[in-house]
Scaffold this motif. Structure first.
Motif, PDB file in Angstrom:
ATOM      1  N   PRO A  60       0.871   4.354 -10.226  1.00 51.42           N
ATOM      2  CA  PRO A  60       1.169   4.151  -8.805  1.00 51.42           C
ATOM      3  C   PRO A  60       0.188   3.155  -8.203  1.00 51.42           C
ATOM      4  N   THR A  61       0.697   2.294  -7.391  1.00 55.80           N
ATOM      5  CA  THR A  61      -0.164   1.325  -6.705  1.00 55.80           C
ATOM      6  C   THR A  61      -0.668   1.963  -5.413  1.00 55.80           C
ATOM      7  N   GLU A  62      -1.861   1.525  -5.004  1.00 53.27           N
ATOM      8  CA  GLU A  62      -2.416   2.061  -3.768  1.00 53.27           C
ATOM      9  C   GLU A  62      -1.596   1.539  -2.597  1.00 53.27           C
ATOM     10  N   ARG A  63      -1.330   2.427  -1.708  1.00 55.90           N
ATOM     11  CA  ARG A  63      -0.545   2.036  -0.551  1.00 55.90           C
ATOM     12  C   ARG A  63      -1.480   1.858   0.637  1.00 55.90           C
ATOM     13  N   ASN A  64      -1.541   0.652   1.111  1.00 57.73           N
ATOM     14  CA  ASN A  64      -2.387   0.360   2.271  1.00 57.73           C
ATOM     15  C   ASN A  64      -1.566   0.533   3.542  1.00 57.73           C
ATOM     16  N   PRO A  65      -2.075   1.304   4.494  1.00 58.22           N
ATOM     17  CA  PRO A  65      -1.333   1.438   5.747  1.00 58.22           C
ATOM     18  C   PRO A  65      -1.343   0.107   6.492  1.00 58.22           C
ATOM     19  N   PRO A  66      -0.327  -0.121   7.261  1.00 57.19           N
ATOM     20  CA  PRO A  66      -0.291  -1.399   7.996  1.00 57.19           C
ATOM     21  C   PRO A  66      -1.436  -1.468   9.005  1.00 57.19           C
TER      22      PRO A  66
END
Length: 73
Positions: A60-66
């Motif tokens: 899984p790739t890290e999900r950066n919040p907008p």
């Protein structure tokens, strides 16, 4: 005795167990032997190459919040 109609597809094992094995003297038994060998060889190749159902789960790739621009008070 090739293609004898009285030959069973499965024969009882001679080792004193209740197991059965494919009868190569019967055409369907011979076809089942070939199909089994092809299936097992294909699955072994898929396992060694780690493809198909043996593929590892994707990382899984890290999900950066907008990013939200700060608002002026």
């Amino acid at each position: 005795m090739p293609h004898d109609n009285d030959e069973p597809v499965f024969k009882r094992s001679r080792w004193g167990t209740n197991r059965y094995h494919y009868n190569a003297a019967h055409p369907i038994g011979a076809a089942l032997i070939v199909i089994t060998l092809v299936f097992v060889a294909t699955m072994m190749i898929l396992m060694t190459d780690r493809v198909g159902p043996f593929a590892p789960d994707p990382t899984p790739t890290e999900r950066n919040p907008p990013t939200v621009a700060p608002t002026a008070p």
